[in-house]
Design a protein around this motif. Structure first.
Motif, mmCIF file in Angstrom:
data_model
loop_
_atom_site.group_PDB
_atom_site.id
_atom_site.type_symbol
_atom_site.label_atom_id
_atom_site.label_comp_id
_atom_site.label_asym_id
_atom_site.label_seq_id
_atom_site.Cartn_x
_atom_site.Cartn_y
_atom_site.Cartn_z
ATOM 1 N N GLU A 9 40.158 27.767 25.826
ATOM 2 C CA GLU A 9 40.053 27.615 27.278
ATOM 3 C C GLU A 9 38.605 27.810 27.739
ATOM 4 O O GLU A 9 38.105 27.082 28.601
ATOM 5 N N TYR A 10 37.923 28.777 27.164
ATOM 6 C CA TYR A 10 36.517 29.021 27.476
ATOM 7 C C TYR A 10 35.666 27.791 27.135
ATOM 8 O O TYR A 10 34.813 27.365 27.922
ATOM 9 N N LEU A 11 35.907 27.212 25.955
ATOM 10 C CA LEU A 11 35.145 26.036 25.524
ATOM 11 C C LEU A 11 35.396 24.835 26.445
ATOM 12 O O LEU A 11 34.475 24.077 26.748
ATOM 13 N N ILE A 12 36.641 24.679 26.863
ATOM 14 C CA ILE A 12 36.987 23.587 27.777
ATOM 15 C C ILE A 12 36.195 23.733 29.073
ATOM 16 O O ILE A 12 35.598 22.770 29.568
ATOM 17 N N LYS A 15 32.468 23.003 28.598
ATOM 18 C CA LYS A 15 32.196 21.575 28.441
ATOM 19 C C LYS A 15 32.375 20.820 29.759
ATOM 20 O O LYS A 15 31.938 19.681 29.895
ATOM 21 N N GLY A 16 33.028 21.469 30.718
ATOM 22 C CA GLY A 16 33.201 20.859 32.028
ATOM 23 C C GLY A 16 34.250 19.759 32.053
ATOM 24 O O GLY A 16 34.125 18.796 32.806
ATOM 25 N N ILE A 17 35.267 19.920 31.228
ATOM 26 C CA ILE A 17 36.359 18.945 31.216
ATOM 27 C C ILE A 17 37.647 19.643 31.623
ATOM 28 O O ILE A 17 37.714 20.871 31.668
ATOM 29 N N THR A 18 38.660 18.863 31.902
ATOM 30 C CA THR A 18 39.952 19.448 32.243
ATOM 31 C C THR A 18 40.765 19.679 30.972
ATOM 32 O O THR A 18 40.504 19.059 29.933
ATOM 33 N N LYS A 19 41.751 20.549 31.088
ATOM 34 C CA LYS A 19 42.648 20.773 29.951
ATOM 35 C C LYS A 19 43.389 19.489 29.604
ATOM 36 O O LYS A 19 43.620 19.197 28.432
ATOM 37 N N LYS A 20 43.738 18.735 30.623
ATOM 38 C CA LYS A 20 44.444 17.480 30.408
ATOM 39 C C LYS A 20 43.572 16.512 29.605
ATOM 40 O O LYS A 20 44.035 15.909 28.639
ATOM 41 N N SER A 21 42.320 16.388 30.006
ATOM 42 C CA SER A 21 41.396 15.509 29.292
ATOM 43 C C SER A 21 41.197 15.967 27.855
ATOM 44 O O SER A 21 41.205 15.166 26.917
ATOM 45 N N GLY A 23 43.290 17.708 26.025
ATOM 46 C CA GLY A 23 44.523 17.420 25.300
ATOM 47 C C GLY A 23 44.650 15.953 24.931
ATOM 48 O O GLY A 23 45.050 15.615 23.815
ATOM 49 N N GLU A 24 44.295 15.082 25.865
ATOM 50 C CA GLU A 24 44.368 13.641 25.599
ATOM 51 C C GLU A 24 43.400 13.227 24.505
ATOM 52 O O GLU A 24 43.737 12.432 23.632
ATOM 53 N N GLN A 25 42.191 13.767 24.531
ATOM 54 C CA GLN A 25 41.176 13.397 23.551
ATOM 55 C C GLN A 25 41.531 13.858 22.139
ATOM 56 O O GLN A 25 41.185 13.205 21.155
ATOM 57 N N LEU A 26 42.228 14.989 22.031
ATOM 58 C CA LEU A 26 42.564 15.512 20.717
ATOM 59 C C LEU A 26 44.036 15.353 20.348
ATOM 60 O O LEU A 26 44.471 15.815 19.305
ATOM 61 N N GLY A 27 44.800 14.707 21.210
ATOM 62 C CA GLY A 27 46.209 14.485 20.916
ATOM 63 C C GLY A 27 47.036 15.757 20.935
ATOM 64 O O GLY A 27 47.918 15.957 20.108
ATOM 65 N N LEU A 48 42.881 23.065 14.387
ATOM 66 C CA LEU A 48 41.767 23.995 14.571
ATOM 67 C C LEU A 48 40.461 23.383 14.059
ATOM 68 O O LEU A 48 39.411 23.542 14.681
ATOM 69 N N ILE A 49 40.539 22.679 12.953
ATOM 70 C CA ILE A 49 39.351 22.018 12.417
ATOM 71 C C ILE A 49 38.868 20.963 13.406
ATOM 72 O O ILE A 49 37.663 20.864 13.690
ATOM 73 N N GLU A 50 39.788 20.189 13.962
ATOM 74 C CA GLU A 50 39.420 19.175 14.964
ATOM 75 C C GLU A 50 38.800 19.817 16.205
ATOM 76 O O GLU A 50 37.798 19.322 16.730
#
Length: 121
Positions: A9-12, A15-21, A23-27, A48-50
């Motif tokens: 959550e901190y990294l999200i 990076k200035g992105i939403t949790k939804k974005s 999640g979509e980017q990493l499936g 975790l690696i991704e």
């Protein structure tokens, strides 16, 4: 930040992105994210690696919240703990889920090493 989810959550946020974005980017489904938040489950090894690669952070930091003391190389044998070998591993500081993840990751790297050796034979 005590949990893997809190670090994600901190990294999200950083990076200035939403949790939804994210999640979509990493499936990653919102249901999985919710389970991680509630502590019902944690991300699997591959995910975790991704995530680590996506945010360019180490698995040590992502899983444990600690900076790695040194770079560990697959096949060196120096990252094992328990009966095989114990360097400066503080396994007692890990949650059972974190210990299980590390064991799973070690098995995965051993599998990859065997596959690479089979290809070279």
């Amino acid at each position: 930040m005590q949990s893997i989810y809190e670090r994600i959550e901190y990294l999200i946020k950083q990076k200035g992105i939403t949790k939804k974005s994210f999640g979509e980017q990493l499936g990653i489904s919102t249901g999985n994210m919710g389970d991680w938040k509630r502590g019902k489950s944690t991300p699997g090894t591959h995910k975790l690696i991704e995530i680590g690669a996506f945010f360019n952070v180490s698995l040590d930091w992502l899983i444990l919240g600690k900076q790695p003391a040194e770079i560990l190389r697959e096949g060196s044998g120096d990252y094992f703990f328990e009966q095989i070998r114990q360097l400066d591993c503080h396994a007692e500081e890990l949650l059972p889920k974190e210990q299980e993840f590390i064991k799973e990751y070690i098995e995965f790297t051993e599998y990859r090493k065997r596959k690479a050796e089979d290809k070279n034979s």
